[in-house]
Design a protein around this motif. Sequence first.
Motif, PDB file in Angstrom:
ATOM      1  N   UNK A   1      17.071  -0.776  -0.748  1.00 36.14           N
ATOM      2  CA  UNK A   1      16.756  -1.914   0.118  1.00 36.14           C
ATOM      3  C   UNK A   1      16.255  -1.403   1.463  1.00 36.14           C
ATOM      4  N   UNK A   2      15.131  -1.943   1.894  1.00 34.96           N
ATOM      5  CA  UNK A   2      14.664  -1.802   3.267  1.00 34.96           C
ATOM      6  C   UNK A   2      14.889  -3.163   3.897  1.00 34.96           C
ATOM      7  N   UNK A   3      15.554  -3.184   5.044  1.00 31.66           N
ATOM      8  CA  UNK A   3      15.872  -4.474   5.656  1.00 31.66           C
ATOM      9  C   UNK A   3      15.605  -4.473   7.150  1.00 31.66           C
ATOM     10  N   UNK A   4      14.916  -5.511   7.591  1.00 29.91           N
ATOM     11  CA  UNK A   4      14.814  -5.836   9.005  1.00 29.91           C
ATOM     12  C   UNK A   4      15.638  -7.109   9.176  1.00 29.91           C
TER      13      UNK A   4
ATOM     14  N   UNK B   1       0.837  -1.211   0.000  1.00 31.15           N
ATOM     15  CA  UNK B   1       0.000   0.000   0.000  1.00 31.15           C
ATOM     16  C   UNK B   1       0.868   1.257   0.000  1.00 31.15           C
ATOM     17  N   UNK B   2       1.901   1.264   0.835  1.00 29.11           N
ATOM     18  CA  UNK B   2       2.808   2.419   0.902  1.00 29.11           C
ATOM     19  C   UNK B   2       3.559   2.577  -0.410  1.00 29.11           C
TER      20      UNK B   2
ATOM     21  N   UNK C   1       6.679   1.504   6.737  1.00 25.26           N
ATOM     22  CA  UNK C   1       6.139   2.579   5.889  1.00 25.26           C
ATOM     23  C   UNK C   1       7.069   3.788   5.927  1.00 25.26           C
ATOM     24  N   UNK C   2       7.581   4.113   7.110  1.00 24.84           N
ATOM     25  CA  UNK C   2       8.523   5.234   7.220  1.00 24.84           C
ATOM     26  C   UNK C   2       9.814   4.947   6.470  1.00 24.84           C
ATOM     27  N   UNK C   3      10.282   3.707   6.537  1.00 20.91           N
ATOM     28  CA  UNK C   3      11.499   3.331   5.813  1.00 20.91           C
ATOM     29  C   UNK C   3      11.302   3.500   4.305  1.00 20.91           C
ATOM     30  N   UNK C   4      10.136   3.106   3.810  1.00 25.05           N
ATOM     31  CA  UNK C   4       9.864   3.279   2.380  1.00 25.05           C
ATOM     32  C   UNK C   4       9.784   4.754   2.010  1.00 25.05           C
TER      33      UNK C   4
ATOM     34  N   UNK D   1      23.768   0.508  -2.770  1.00 20.61           N
ATOM     35  CA  UNK D   1      22.394   0.988  -2.916  1.00 20.61           C
ATOM     36  C   UNK D   1      21.976   1.684  -1.625  1.00 20.61           C
ATOM     37  N   UNK D   2      21.005   2.587  -1.695  1.00 20.78           N
ATOM     38  CA  UNK D   2      20.480   3.151  -0.451  1.00 20.78           C
ATOM     39  C   UNK D   2      19.814   2.048   0.380  1.00 20.78           C
ATOM     40  N   UNK D   3      20.117   2.053   1.670  1.00 20.95           N
ATOM     41  CA  UNK D   3      19.591   1.047   2.598  1.00 20.95           C
ATOM     42  C   UNK D   3      18.983   1.766   3.798  1.00 20.95           C
ATOM     43  N   UNK D   4      17.788   1.321   4.194  1.00 21.31           N
ATOM     44  CA  UNK D   4      17.199   1.757   5.454  1.00 21.31           C
ATOM     45  C   UNK D   4      16.937   0.503   6.280  1.00 21.31           C
ATOM     46  N   UNK D   5      17.472   0.505   7.488  1.00 22.89           N
ATOM     47  CA  UNK D   5      17.301  -0.605   8.429  1.00 22.89           C
ATOM     48  C   UNK D   5      16.086  -0.315   9.298  1.00 22.89           C
ATOM     49  N   UNK D   6      15.274  -1.337   9.516  1.00 25.68           N
ATOM     50  CA  UNK D   6      14.077  -1.165  10.329  1.00 25.68           C
ATOM     51  C   UNK D   6      13.976  -2.291  11.355  1.00 25.68           C
ATOM     52  N   UNK D   7      13.518  -1.927  12.550  1.00 23.85           N
ATOM     53  CA  UNK D   7      13.273  -2.893  13.624  1.00 23.85           C
ATOM     54  C   UNK D   7      11.922  -2.579  14.248  1.00 23.85           C
ATOM     55  N   UNK D   8      11.176  -3.612  14.543  1.00 23.31           N
ATOM     56  CA  UNK D   8       9.851  -3.430  15.140  1.00 23.31           C
ATOM     57  C   UNK D   8       9.938  -2.864  16.550  1.00 23.31           C
ATOM     58  N   UNK D   9      10.924  -3.328  17.320  1.00 28.12           N
ATOM     59  CA  UNK D   9      11.085  -2.877  18.702  1.00 28.12           C
ATOM     60  C   UNK D   9      12.252  -1.903  18.794  1.00 28.12           C
TER      61      UNK D   9
END
Length: 151
Positions: A73-76, A39-40, A135-138, A96-104
């Motif tokens: 790349x968005x990666x958890x 969706x995002x 969504x913020x990472x995207x 490549x541009x990378x954004x790391x994401x963690x739920x906690x």
Amino acid sequence: MNPPLILVLNGPNLNMLGTREPELYGTETLDDIEALCAETGDALDLAIDFRQSNLEGELISWVHEARGRASGIVINPAGYSFTSIALMDALLAVDLPVVEVHLTNSYRRESFRHHSYVSRAAQGVICGLGPHGYALALRGIAGILADAEDA
């Protein structure tokens, strides 16, 4: 023109979301997060390739595949954040541009979770916001790509 492709990678145990420690990770499933990313992505005019693996080598192979194919790349990386120099090296190698994401929020957890090797390869890190972090990472990746286009 095709929209930029963003690879959204998920590491070990994230396939257990919704049932694994819901007091910590919530009740949303990885399928719910994939739907949020789709969706995002649609809203941002990004194509999303969403994947999960419990295998470090498979994640590294997918990162390698991204070179020349994906725009970011968005990666958890989950537990591999704190252990995988090989994953960090792969992310650095593909340039490549990378954004790391963690739920906690890993900084509110055990001390061994306070250092992520993957962060060295990331332009940004989002943690502690649950599924909304994806969504913020995207949005972050979209901004990085727009800035690069304007430069």
